[in-house]
Design a protein around this motif. Structure first.
Motif, PDB file in Angstrom:
ATOM      1  N   ASP A   1      86.424  -4.073  12.634  1.00  0.00           N
ATOM      2  CA  ASP A   1      86.310  -5.304  12.012  1.00  0.00           C
ATOM      3  C   ASP A   1      87.370  -4.960  10.964  1.00  0.00           C
ATOM      4  O   ASP A   1      88.174  -5.618  10.341  1.00  0.00           O
ATOM      5  CB  ASP A   1      84.902  -5.969  11.264  1.00  0.00           C
ATOM      6  CG  ASP A   1      84.498  -6.416  11.541  1.00  0.00           C
ATOM      7  OD1 ASP A   1      85.041  -6.823  12.945  1.00  0.00           O
ATOM      8  OD2 ASP A   1      83.182  -6.669  11.241  1.00  0.00           O
TER       9      ASP A   1
ATOM     10  N   ARG B   1      80.476  -1.657  14.122  1.00  0.00           N
ATOM     11  CA  ARG B   1      81.545  -2.563  13.997  1.00  0.00           C
ATOM     12  C   ARG B   1      81.788  -3.336  12.564  1.00  0.00           C
ATOM     13  O   ARG B   1      83.088  -2.971  13.048  1.00  0.00           O
ATOM     14  CB  ARG B   1      80.308  -3.773  14.212  1.00  0.00           C
ATOM     15  CG  ARG B   1      80.199  -3.757  15.962  1.00  0.00           C
ATOM     16  CD  ARG B   1      79.338  -5.020  16.550  1.00  0.00           C
ATOM     17  NE  ARG B   1      77.741  -5.512  15.491  1.00  0.00           N
ATOM     18  CZ  ARG B   1      76.811  -4.837  15.335  1.00  0.00           C
ATOM     19  NH1 ARG B   1      76.759  -4.423  16.596  1.00  0.00           N
ATOM     20  NH2 ARG B   1      75.894  -4.601  14.555  1.00  0.00           N
TER      21      ARG B   1
ATOM     22  N   THR C   1      90.380  -4.452  12.930  1.00  0.00           N
ATOM     23  CA  THR C   1      91.661  -5.361  13.602  1.00  0.00           C
ATOM     24  C   THR C   1      91.863  -6.005  11.493  1.00  0.00           C
ATOM     25  O   THR C   1      93.154  -6.391  12.063  1.00  0.00           O
ATOM     26  CB  THR C   1      90.265  -6.545  13.794  1.00  0.00           C
ATOM     27  OG1 THR C   1      89.906  -6.083  14.629  1.00  0.00           O
ATOM     28  CG2 THR C   1      90.803  -8.231  14.242  1.00  0.00           C
ATOM     29  N   ASN C   2      91.263  -6.568  10.706  1.00  0.00           N
ATOM     30  CA  ASN C   2      91.860  -7.412   9.582  1.00  0.00           C
ATOM     31  C   ASN C   2      93.318  -6.615   9.109  1.00  0.00           C
ATOM     32  O   ASN C   2      94.075  -6.976   8.990  1.00  0.00           O
ATOM     33  CB  ASN C   2      91.034  -7.044   8.255  1.00  0.00           C
ATOM     34  CG  ASN C   2      89.717  -7.931   8.357  1.00  0.00           C
ATOM     35  OD1 ASN C   2      89.924  -9.266   9.172  1.00  0.00           O
ATOM     36  ND2 ASN C   2      89.029  -7.393   8.044  1.00  0.00           N
TER      37      ASN C   2
END
Length: 358
Positions: A184, A180, A187-188
């Motif tokens: 993240d 996860r 995604t950033n």
């Protein structure tokens, strides 16, 4: 030795010929006028005091005039271009690689200042190319990693079916937690890449900022309760602004997440919001570890993490996202912090559509 006497140093030099010629001709004329003064003063048979002081006053005036001329020419030839280069360098330091400084002279009349400008433009173009390659690399790699990560997370979820031993369940939870974190991060990276390439355009609409701040704060309620942190909110009942709500939500979530992350158990996090006729101000304060001057100078850099003791809790992209978003919506962010005394991040956003305070 036969042949013409040459001045290789002057002929090969690119010192501005206009500046050299104007000063040379001016001083030659001044010296000629000086000789005329001496002859005139001698024929007039003036006393010694006047014969001495009139030439002195004359050369004082000449010196002042030449100095003023040199200052003016130097300002036009050197000072203004150097100011342009300095301003462009500041833009490059802020990440803008589209900067271009035009040369002063045509190609056949260029001097050393033009060489400096051309080299500067070439350097900026190279830096821009490197930045583009780096951004494209991160984007492409991130896209390729997303699918395997999704498979890892789904597989870990299927494994954790309640039949595992305590140790096996702990290993599966570790896999899920770190996958996860990696998701993240990716995604950033993709969000930041889209923002930098301006693939995301703000869609400003009127909405209640106070309601948004309250909802964002409640998302972190479990985290501040787990750490025993006291959370205080001082916001207005209603403040309507015209902005892109989805982008500003990322700003508030990142600032609140950092404040809670860097605040030790028993500390305090404060969310304040005020508004004026044309601006809304939101401040997020904490009583955490604070930052020194060197850290403050780099906190908005991508992948920078000043406090390595919390490096496992983030990826160093949150504040870079915040800064990029605020620049897109015309906002501004400032930071005040001292080691051991906590930090305050203050965001200012133009209302644009007017205020409606309740």
């Amino acid at each position: 030795m036969k042949g013409r006497w040459r001045f290789p140093a002057i002929r090969s030099s690119r010192f501005p010929a206009a500046l050299f010629g104007i000063i040379l001709v001016g001083l030659l004329l001044a010296s000629g006028v000086h000789m005329g003064f001496i002859i005139l003063l001698t024929r007039l048979e003036l006393n010694n005091f006047l014969q001495v002081n009139i030439p002195i006053l004359y050369w004082a005036a000449i010196a002042a005039g030449v100095t003023a001329l040199v200052v003016r020419l130097t300002k036009n030839i050197y000072e203004r271009p150097l100011k342009q280069i300095a301003q462009a360098a500041r833009q490059v330091a802020d990440g803008d690689f589209s900067v271009y400084v035009p040369p002063i002279h045509a190609a056949d009349k260029q001097d050393y200042m033009d060489d400096l400008i051309l080299d500067f433009n070439k350097m900026v173009a190279e830096l821009g190319s490197i930045e583009t390659l780096k951004t494209d690399f991160f984007s492409n790699v991130s896209h390729e990693i997303k699918t395997p990560l999704a498979v890892i997370q789904n597989t870990a979820a299927l494994l954790d079916d309640g039949t595992l031993t305590e140790q096996q369940a702990e290993h599966v939870q570790t896999i899920s937690r770190y996958s996860r974190r990696l998701t993240d991060l990716i995604t950033n990276i993709l969000k930041l890449n889209k923002l930098e390439k301006q693939n995301i355009q703000p869609v400003p609409e009127p909405y209640d900022l106070c309601e948004q701040l309250a909802e964002c704060a409640l998302l972190f309620e479990n985290r501040w309760e787990e750490k025993g942190i006291e959370f205080e909110a001082d916001i207005e009942d209603e403040t309507t602004i015209v902005a892109d709500a989805s982008l500003l939500e990322l700003v508030w979530n990142n600032l609140l997440s950092n404040a809670i992350k860097f605040t030790e158990p028993g500390g305090t996090v404060i969310l304040r919001q005020t508004s004026t006729a044309g601006c809304v101000e939101v401040a997020v304060s904490d009583t955490g570890c604070g930052m020194d001057a060197d850290t403050l100078a780099h906190i908005f850099d991508k992948f920078y993490q000043g406090d390595t003791s919390h490096s496992t809790e983030g990826n160093g992209l949150g504040l870079a996202l915040v800064l990029r978003i605020l620049r897109m919506v015309g906002g501004d962010i400032s930071v005040s912090s001292k080691p051991g005394e906590g930090s305050t991040f203050t965001v200012k956003i133009p209302v644009r559509g007017g205020l409606a305070n309740g």
